[in-house]
Scaffold this motif. Structure first.
Motif, PDB file in Angstrom:
ATOM      1  N   LYS A 110     139.251  84.541  25.501  1.00 43.94           N
ATOM      2  CA  LYS A 110     139.526  85.903  25.064  1.00 43.94           C
ATOM      3  C   LYS A 110     139.738  85.839  23.559  1.00 43.94           C
ATOM      4  O   LYS A 110     140.600  85.075  23.089  1.00 43.94           O
ATOM      5  N   ASN A 111     138.942  86.592  22.825  1.00 42.45           N
ATOM      6  CA  ASN A 111     139.025  86.608  21.357  1.00 42.45           C
ATOM      7  C   ASN A 111     138.956  85.204  20.767  1.00 42.45           C
ATOM      8  O   ASN A 111     139.692  84.867  19.840  1.00 42.45           O
ATOM      9  N   GLY A 112     138.088  84.364  21.330  1.00 42.89           N
ATOM     10  CA  GLY A 112     137.870  83.018  20.803  1.00 42.89           C
ATOM     11  C   GLY A 112     138.904  81.985  21.205  1.00 42.89           C
ATOM     12  O   GLY A 112     138.827  80.836  20.767  1.00 42.89           O
ATOM     13  N   VAL A 113     139.871  82.360  22.033  1.00 40.24           N
ATOM     14  CA  VAL A 113     140.924  81.452  22.465  1.00 40.24           C
ATOM     15  C   VAL A 113     140.801  81.223  23.975  1.00 40.24           C
ATOM     16  O   VAL A 113     140.601  82.185  24.729  1.00 40.24           O
ATOM     17  N   ILE A 114     140.935  79.974  24.410  1.00 39.73           N
ATOM     18  CA  ILE A 114     140.882  79.686  25.840  1.00 39.73           C
ATOM     19  C   ILE A 114     142.156  80.218  26.496  1.00 39.73           C
ATOM     20  O   ILE A 114     143.265  79.859  26.102  1.00 39.73           O
ATOM     21  N   ILE A 115     141.963  81.089  27.502  1.00 44.50           N
ATOM     22  CA  ILE A 115     143.107  81.674  28.209  1.00 44.50           C
ATOM     23  C   ILE A 115     143.232  81.136  29.631  1.00 44.50           C
ATOM     24  O   ILE A 115     144.156  81.476  30.343  1.00 44.50           O
ATOM     25  N   GLY A 116     142.282  80.301  30.021  1.00 48.11           N
ATOM     26  CA  GLY A 116     142.321  79.731  31.361  1.00 48.11           C
ATOM     27  C   GLY A 116     141.015  79.046  31.689  1.00 48.11           C
ATOM     28  O   GLY A 116     140.154  78.883  30.816  1.00 48.11           O
ATOM     29  N   VAL A 117     140.897  78.644  32.952  1.00 44.15           N
ATOM     30  CA  VAL A 117     139.676  77.989  33.413  1.00 44.15           C
ATOM     31  C   VAL A 117     139.340  78.457  34.825  1.00 44.15           C
ATOM     32  O   VAL A 117     140.228  78.769  35.615  1.00 44.15           O
ATOM     33  N   LEU A 118     138.044  78.483  35.105  1.00 46.75           N
ATOM     34  CA  LEU A 118     137.551  78.600  36.470  1.00 46.75           C
ATOM     35  C   LEU A 118     137.391  77.178  36.972  1.00 46.75           C
ATOM     36  O   LEU A 118     136.741  76.353  36.316  1.00 46.75           O
ATOM     37  N   ASP A 119     137.974  76.868  38.113  1.00 50.83           N
ATOM     38  CA  ASP A 119     137.948  75.517  38.694  1.00 50.83           C
ATOM     39  C   ASP A 119     137.348  75.614  40.085  1.00 50.83           C
ATOM     40  O   ASP A 119     137.818  76.402  40.909  1.00 50.83           O
ATOM     41  N   VAL A 120     136.297  74.840  40.341  1.00 46.96           N
ATOM     42  CA  VAL A 120     135.643  74.846  41.645  1.00 46.96           C
ATOM     43  C   VAL A 120     135.499  73.406  42.110  1.00 46.96           C
ATOM     44  O   VAL A 120     134.989  72.550  41.375  1.00 46.96           O
ATOM     45  N   ASP A 121     135.954  73.132  43.339  1.00 48.35           N
ATOM     46  CA  ASP A 121     135.931  71.785  43.913  1.00 48.35           C
ATOM     47  C   ASP A 121     135.056  71.737  45.155  1.00 48.35           C
ATOM     48  O   ASP A 121     134.916  72.736  45.860  1.00 48.35           O
ATOM     49  N   SER A 122     134.535  70.540  45.420  1.00 55.10           N
ATOM     50  CA  SER A 122     133.722  70.330  46.617  1.00 55.10           C
ATOM     51  C   SER A 122     134.070  68.997  47.264  1.00 55.10           C
ATOM     52  O   SER A 122     134.363  68.025  46.559  1.00 55.10           O
ATOM     53  N   PRO A 123     133.988  68.940  48.596  1.00 60.22           N
ATOM     54  CA  PRO A 123     134.154  67.649  49.271  1.00 60.22           C
ATOM     55  C   PRO A 123     132.896  66.783  49.158  1.00 60.22           C
ATOM     56  O   PRO A 123     132.924  65.605  49.491  1.00 60.22           O
ATOM     57  N   GLU A 124     131.802  67.362  48.655  1.00 60.19           N
ATOM     58  CA  GLU A 124     130.553  66.627  48.470  1.00 60.19           C
ATOM     59  C   GLU A 124     130.543  65.965  47.091  1.00 60.19           C
ATOM     60  O   GLU A 124     130.958  66.578  46.109  1.00 60.19           O
ATOM     61  N   PHE A 125     130.039  64.752  47.021  1.00 57.53           N
ATOM     62  CA  PHE A 125     129.829  64.116  45.727  1.00 57.53           C
ATOM     63  C   PHE A 125     128.634  64.783  45.043  1.00 57.53           C
ATOM     64  O   PHE A 125     127.691  65.217  45.709  1.00 57.53           O
TER      65      PHE A 125
END
Length: 148
Positions: A110-125
């Motif tokens: 937001k406005n050039g500053v990181i305000i968070g992350v989207l995190d996605v996990d999988s049991p698959e390699f």
């Protein structure tokens, strides 16, 4: 998987919602329920000093992650999307769910500053390739445009 069609569906889901929390909650549910081979999808939000658990789908998760720690904290400190084929080989990986084997993390700005992350996990390699990276980055771009 037709990620362009999914992106259109996603945009339709969130286009009229202006509440940030509601958008993140529906984004988590959308990803978790439309992308096969996942065991967690959600957001960590910056409180200025560390990442704090936000809306998500999946098993209970770690509530706080220091910048520079784990895949999420590293994505923030390096300001890049992180794609990890085998989280067990990632130095400093934080195992919130021992069933996770691969992970992708996309910073949210937001406005050039990181305000968070989207995190996605999988049991698959090696679950996340370039197509998934581009798709999740486009999802985050939609979110960023809504909050700028």
């Amino acid at each position: 998987m037709d990620y362009e069609l999914l992106l259109k569906s996603y945009k339709g889901l969130v286009e009229k919602e202006n509440n940030f929390t509601a958008t993140l909650a529906n984004t988590s549910a959308f990803i978790f329920n439309t992308i096969k081979g996942l065991n967690w999808a959600g957001f960590y939000l910056s409180d200025g000093e560390e990442l704090v658990l936000g809306p998500f789908q999946g098993k209970p998760a770690c509530t706080r992650i220091k910048y520079g720690s784990g895949v999420c904290g590293t994505a923030v400190s390096k300001a890049v999307t992180m794609v990890v084929d085998n989280v067990h080989d990632f130095e400093g990986h934080i195992a919130c769910d021992g069933a996770s084997n691969s992970e992708i993390v996309v910073p949210v700005y937001k406005n050039g500053v990181i305000i968070g992350v989207l995190d996605v996990d999988s049991p698959e390699f090696s679950r996340f390739g370039n197509a998934e990276k581009e798709f999740f980055e486009k999802i985050v771009k939609v979110i960023e445009e809504k909050i700028q």
